[in-house]
Design a protein around this motif. Structure first.
Motif, PDB file in Angstrom:
ATOM      1  N   VAL A 128      50.598  42.518  23.203  1.00  0.00           N
ATOM      2  CA  VAL A 128      50.939  43.415  24.313  1.00  0.00           C
ATOM      3  C   VAL A 128      50.084  43.133  25.545  1.00  0.00           C
ATOM      4  O   VAL A 128      50.613  42.826  26.618  1.00  0.00           O
ATOM      5  CB  VAL A 128      50.834  44.890  23.876  1.00  0.00           C
ATOM      6  CG1 VAL A 128      51.068  45.817  25.063  1.00  0.00           C
ATOM      7  CG2 VAL A 128      51.830  45.190  22.760  1.00  0.00           C
ATOM      8  N   PRO A 129      48.743  43.203  25.462  1.00  0.00           N
ATOM      9  CA  PRO A 129      47.962  42.894  26.666  1.00  0.00           C
ATOM     10  C   PRO A 129      48.020  41.425  27.063  1.00  0.00           C
ATOM     11  O   PRO A 129      48.016  41.103  28.261  1.00  0.00           O
ATOM     12  CB  PRO A 129      46.537  43.315  26.289  1.00  0.00           C
ATOM     13  CG  PRO A 129      46.501  43.240  24.807  1.00  0.00           C
ATOM     14  CD  PRO A 129      47.872  43.632  24.351  1.00  0.00           C
ATOM     15  N   LEU A 131      50.492  39.309  26.770  1.00  0.00           N
ATOM     16  CA  LEU A 131      51.726  38.995  27.477  1.00  0.00           C
ATOM     17  C   LEU A 131      51.627  39.421  28.944  1.00  0.00           C
ATOM     18  O   LEU A 131      52.200  38.764  29.829  1.00  0.00           O
ATOM     19  CB  LEU A 131      52.912  39.676  26.797  1.00  0.00           C
ATOM     20  CG  LEU A 131      53.369  39.050  25.476  1.00  0.00           C
ATOM     21  CD1 LEU A 131      54.500  39.864  24.853  1.00  0.00           C
ATOM     22  CD2 LEU A 131      53.813  37.597  25.671  1.00  0.00           C
ATOM     23  N   LEU A 132      50.921  40.506  29.210  1.00  0.00           N
ATOM     24  CA  LEU A 132      50.673  40.898  30.603  1.00  0.00           C
ATOM     25  C   LEU A 132      49.862  39.821  31.312  1.00  0.00           C
ATOM     26  O   LEU A 132      50.158  39.456  32.457  1.00  0.00           O
ATOM     27  CB  LEU A 132      49.930  42.231  30.648  1.00  0.00           C
ATOM     28  CG  LEU A 132      50.663  43.454  30.105  1.00  0.00           C
ATOM     29  CD1 LEU A 132      49.730  44.662  30.100  1.00  0.00           C
ATOM     30  CD2 LEU A 132      51.903  43.759  30.938  1.00  0.00           C
ATOM     31  N   LEU A 133      48.844  39.314  30.624  1.00  0.00           N
ATOM     32  CA  LEU A 133      48.012  38.265  31.213  1.00  0.00           C
ATOM     33  C   LEU A 133      48.812  36.986  31.438  1.00  0.00           C
ATOM     34  O   LEU A 133      48.700  36.334  32.489  1.00  0.00           O
ATOM     35  CB  LEU A 133      46.818  38.006  30.303  1.00  0.00           C
ATOM     36  CG  LEU A 133      45.753  37.032  30.807  1.00  0.00           C
ATOM     37  CD1 LEU A 133      45.185  37.498  32.126  1.00  0.00           C
ATOM     38  CD2 LEU A 133      44.645  36.868  29.768  1.00  0.00           C
ATOM     39  N   ARG A 135      51.999  36.771  31.911  1.00  0.00           N
ATOM     40  CA  ARG A 135      52.945  37.002  33.011  1.00  0.00           C
ATOM     41  C   ARG A 135      52.249  36.854  34.365  1.00  0.00           C
ATOM     42  O   ARG A 135      52.825  36.310  35.312  1.00  0.00           O
ATOM     43  CB  ARG A 135      53.549  38.395  32.872  1.00  0.00           C
ATOM     44  CG  ARG A 135      54.584  38.725  33.954  1.00  0.00           C
ATOM     45  CD  ARG A 135      55.720  37.748  33.942  1.00  0.00           C
ATOM     46  NE  ARG A 135      56.716  38.073  34.954  1.00  0.00           N
ATOM     47  CZ  ARG A 135      57.667  37.245  35.359  1.00  0.00           C
ATOM     48  NH1 ARG A 135      57.750  36.023  34.845  1.00  0.00           N
ATOM     49  NH2 ARG A 135      58.541  37.621  36.268  1.00  0.00           N
ATOM     50  N   SER A 136      50.998  37.320  34.452  1.00  0.00           N
ATOM     51  CA  SER A 136      50.269  37.151  35.708  1.00  0.00           C
ATOM     52  C   SER A 136      50.004  35.676  35.988  1.00  0.00           C
ATOM     53  O   SER A 136      50.070  35.231  37.145  1.00  0.00           O
ATOM     54  CB  SER A 136      48.952  37.928  35.654  1.00  0.00           C
ATOM     55  OG  SER A 136      48.053  37.350  34.723  1.00  0.00           O
ATOM     56  N   SER A 163      52.218  41.728  42.310  1.00  0.00           N
ATOM     57  CA  SER A 163      52.568  41.817  40.887  1.00  0.00           C
ATOM     58  C   SER A 163      51.389  41.416  40.009  1.00  0.00           C
ATOM     59  O   SER A 163      51.130  42.039  38.971  1.00  0.00           O
ATOM     60  CB  SER A 163      53.773  40.928  40.582  1.00  0.00           C
ATOM     61  OG  SER A 163      54.919  41.350  41.296  1.00  0.00           O
ATOM     62  N   LEU A 167      49.501  43.612  37.106  1.00  0.00           N
ATOM     63  CA  LEU A 167      49.374  43.101  35.735  1.00  0.00           C
ATOM     64  C   LEU A 167      47.917  43.014  35.298  1.00  0.00           C
ATOM     65  O   LEU A 167      47.593  43.308  34.144  1.00  0.00           O
ATOM     66  CB  LEU A 167      50.044  41.723  35.646  1.00  0.00           C
ATOM     67  CG  LEU A 167      51.573  41.723  35.748  1.00  0.00           C
ATOM     68  CD1 LEU A 167      52.095  40.310  35.978  1.00  0.00           C
ATOM     69  CD2 LEU A 167      52.193  42.321  34.493  1.00  0.00           C
ATOM     70  N   ALA A 170      46.847  46.502  34.596  1.00  0.00           N
ATOM     71  CA  ALA A 170      47.468  46.942  33.344  1.00  0.00           C
ATOM     72  C   ALA A 170      46.792  46.304  32.139  1.00  0.00           C
ATOM     73  O   ALA A 170      46.622  46.942  31.094  1.00  0.00           O
ATOM     74  CB  ALA A 170      48.958  46.601  33.359  1.00  0.00           C
ATOM     75  N   PHE A 171      46.379  45.045  32.271  1.00  0.00           N
ATOM     76  CA  PHE A 171      45.655  44.381  31.179  1.00  0.00           C
ATOM     77  C   PHE A 171      44.331  45.078  30.905  1.00  0.00           C
ATOM     78  O   PHE A 171      43.930  45.254  29.752  1.00  0.00           O
ATOM     79  CB  PHE A 171      45.419  42.918  31.523  1.00  0.00           C
ATOM     80  CG  PHE A 171      44.613  42.164  30.497  1.00  0.00           C
ATOM     81  CD1 PHE A 171      45.230  41.652  29.370  1.00  0.00           C
ATOM     82  CD2 PHE A 171      43.249  41.972  30.651  1.00  0.00           C
ATOM     83  CE1 PHE A 171      44.497  40.966  28.403  1.00  0.00           C
ATOM     84  CE2 PHE A 171      42.504  41.290  29.706  1.00  0.00           C
ATOM     85  CZ  PHE A 171      43.139  40.781  28.574  1.00  0.00           C
ATOM     86  N   ALA A 174      45.429  48.098  28.935  1.00  0.00           N
ATOM     87  CA  ALA A 174      46.129  47.825  27.678  1.00  0.00           C
ATOM     88  C   ALA A 174      45.216  47.199  26.629  1.00  0.00           C
ATOM     89  O   ALA A 174      45.391  47.451  25.436  1.00  0.00           O
ATOM     90  CB  ALA A 174      47.324  46.905  27.937  1.00  0.00           C
TER      91      ALA A 174
END
Length: 236
Positions: A128-129, A131-133, A135-136, A163, A167, A170-171, A174
């Motif tokens: 979960v975290p 995938l945020l990283l 994506r960034s 964005s 992210l 959010a990381f 998360a």
């Protein structure tokens, strides 16, 4: 699937040409390959942390009913031994990794259920975290790709930076939350006194939130600058 090549409708701002563009393009190309390498290492790190363990692959092939002769020859091959030593963790190494990754004490780590089912649970919640990283990093590669075409201070790059800011922030939230969920999931079958319910917010997590806020402010300034440039160009 998004394209690295920007379009005239989305790239509002300054486009460089000539030798400055060529120098930036070389640096941006190198930066893109570096980000690809970082993404690959992140995947290897997450997979290597949770899924493989010593003798896991041999146990898997035994359950798939490969011949004992084949398994024996594979287990002694230099390629297999090199891959196992690189991408697998012993139980002791795994426990040490959990001390740092989940911010637990050695005693608390000894409470964790490290069977394969719970390793898969840990792998899923770790994604979960990360995938945020990842994506960034993808947004960063798109920015560098637009640099290779001479588009530097543009509205699209500013929006992509915004964005990235979201992210990264959010990381920072998360990661400690997923660590807390993993620690609880791996101790859920323990007696109440050996279950872990704590949420640990470390200094790096707070710094990531601050970095996300800084990048958001920077992207806001870039958005306004790109819009001003576009308005000025429209009068020419």
């Amino acid at each position: 699937m998004p394209s690295f090549l920007p379009t005239a409708e989305t790239q509002l701002g300054i486009q460089l040409t000539g030798r400055p563009q060529q120098r930036i393009a070389r640096a941006a190309t190198l930066g893109r390959w570096l980000l690809y390498l970082i993404s690959a290492l992140l995947w290897l790190g997450v997979i290597g942390l949770w899924i493989p363990q010593k003798d896991f692959f041999l146990s898997l092939m035994t359950s798939l009913q490969f011949s004992p002769e084949f398994i024996q020859s594979l287990s002694t091959s230099p390629i297999y031994l090199a891959l196992e030593s690189t991408f697998t963790l012993s139980q002791e190494d795994f426990m040490l990794a959990m001390v740092a990754f989940l911010a637990l004490t050695p005693e608390q780590v000894s409470w964790l259920d490290t069977s394969m089912v719970y390793r898969l649970v840990g792998f899923v919640f770790t994604l979960v975290p990360f995938l945020l990283l990842l994506r960034s990093l993808s947004h960063a590669r798109h920015i560098l790709a637009s640099f290779t075409h001479g588009y530097v201070l543009t509205l699209l790059n500013a929006m992509r930076l915004r964005s990235i800011a979201g992210l990264v922030a959010a990381f920072g939230v998360a990661f400690p939350m997923s660590s807390a969920v993993i620690a609880f999931a791996l101790t859920i079958n323990n007696p109440p006194e050996q279950q872990i319910h704590s949420l640990y917010l470390a200094i790096p997590d707070v710094m990531l939130l601050g970095l996300g806020l800084f990048l958001w402010l920077l992207s806001w300034a870039m958005v306004e600058a790109a819009r001003v440039i576009e308005e000025n160009n429209s009068f020419i």
